[in-house]
Design an enzyme around this catalytic site. Sequence first.
Site, PDB file in Angstrom:
ATOM      1  N   LYS A  76      48.456  36.116  56.522  1.00  0.00           N
ATOM      2  CA  LYS A  76      46.989  36.819  56.688  1.00  0.00           C
ATOM      3  C   LYS A  76      46.228  36.036  57.696  1.00  0.00           C
ATOM      4  CE  LYS A  76      43.347  38.689  53.405  1.00  0.00           C
ATOM      5  NZ  LYS A  76      42.808  38.473  52.158  1.00  0.00           N
TER       6      LYS A  76
HETATM    7  C1  E4P Z   1      40.811  41.041  51.146  1.00  0.00           C
HETATM    8  O1  E4P Z   1      42.086  40.703  51.415  1.00  0.00           O
HETATM    9  C2  E4P Z   1      39.658  40.060  50.770  1.00  0.00           C
HETATM   10  O2  E4P Z   1      40.531  39.255  49.903  1.00  0.00           O
HETATM   11  C3  E4P Z   1      38.709  40.758  49.672  1.00  0.00           C
HETATM   12  O3  E4P Z   1      38.745  42.125  49.475  1.00  0.00           O
HETATM   13  C4  E4P Z   1      37.272  40.210  49.964  1.00  0.00           C
HETATM   14  O4  E4P Z   1      36.547  41.079  48.897  1.00  0.00           O
HETATM   15  P1  E4P Z   1      35.022  40.536  48.578  1.00  0.00           P
HETATM   16  O5  E4P Z   1      34.127  40.865  49.547  1.00  0.00           O
HETATM   17  O6  E4P Z   1      34.866  41.133  47.166  1.00  0.00           O
HETATM   18  O7  E4P Z   1      35.153  38.883  48.467  1.00  0.00           O
END
Ligand code: E4P
Length: 226
Positions: A96
């Site tokens: 990522k």
């Molecule tokens: C995506 O890969 C992120 O980990 C995640 O969806 C972030 O979400 P949040 O806005 O609830 O922290």
Amino acid sequence: MPFNQAQNFMKFFIDTANLAEIKEAHDLGILDGVTTNPSLMAKEGISGKDNIFRHYKAICDIVDGDVSAEVLSTDFAGMVREGEELAEIDEKIVVKIPMIKDGIKAIKYFTDKGIRTNCTLIFSAGQAILAAKAGAWYVSPFIGRIDDTGGDGLDLVEQIVAIYDNYDLGTQVLAASIRHTNHLIKCAELGADVVTCPLKVILDLIKHPLTDKGLEIFLNDAKKLA
Ligand code: E4P
């Protein structure tokens, strides 16, 4: 003959680093993968490279699908070093990478090496175009965080899906930052390839008051059948 689910039906990823939640979603039989981020790892109290890597391995041992593991560096050399190490943990790991200038270079580098990437923190169609151009396997638009600022995160998902549909792109739209079932349902309507959400959102899909009421009636009537 076993029932074959359509190969292109929207995939369900769980957005957590909590092993019990991952196991619960896996045991439901509907889990296709996991996404994590540094905040989610910190929430589980995981720290130090060895512990983090062990935790990723533990996640990979539970799920059958892809596991997104985020780099912590923000410079090209650091992201490449970390990403190569993360990819060594398990073939399920998808590296990522944040949507920054060096991140684009790193995505291109990993694409050329055959290492899959998830470009995270996508908040505009332009970012999604650039990530796809660099060869990202997934792009992650953050729906909930856009909604939080008064925008409409689902509009962005719709726009990215429409753009990618114009071309024969390998990049998949992974709708992230999902807060409730309506986000997930709308993503399916829009043709997102993947949704990643907390366990609660997946479990909330089950709930309907008329289902509970209907079951209660059936169970009461079932007593008359004994
Ligand atoms: C995506 O890969 C992120 O980990 C995640 O969806 C972030 O979400 P949040 O806005 O609830 O922290």
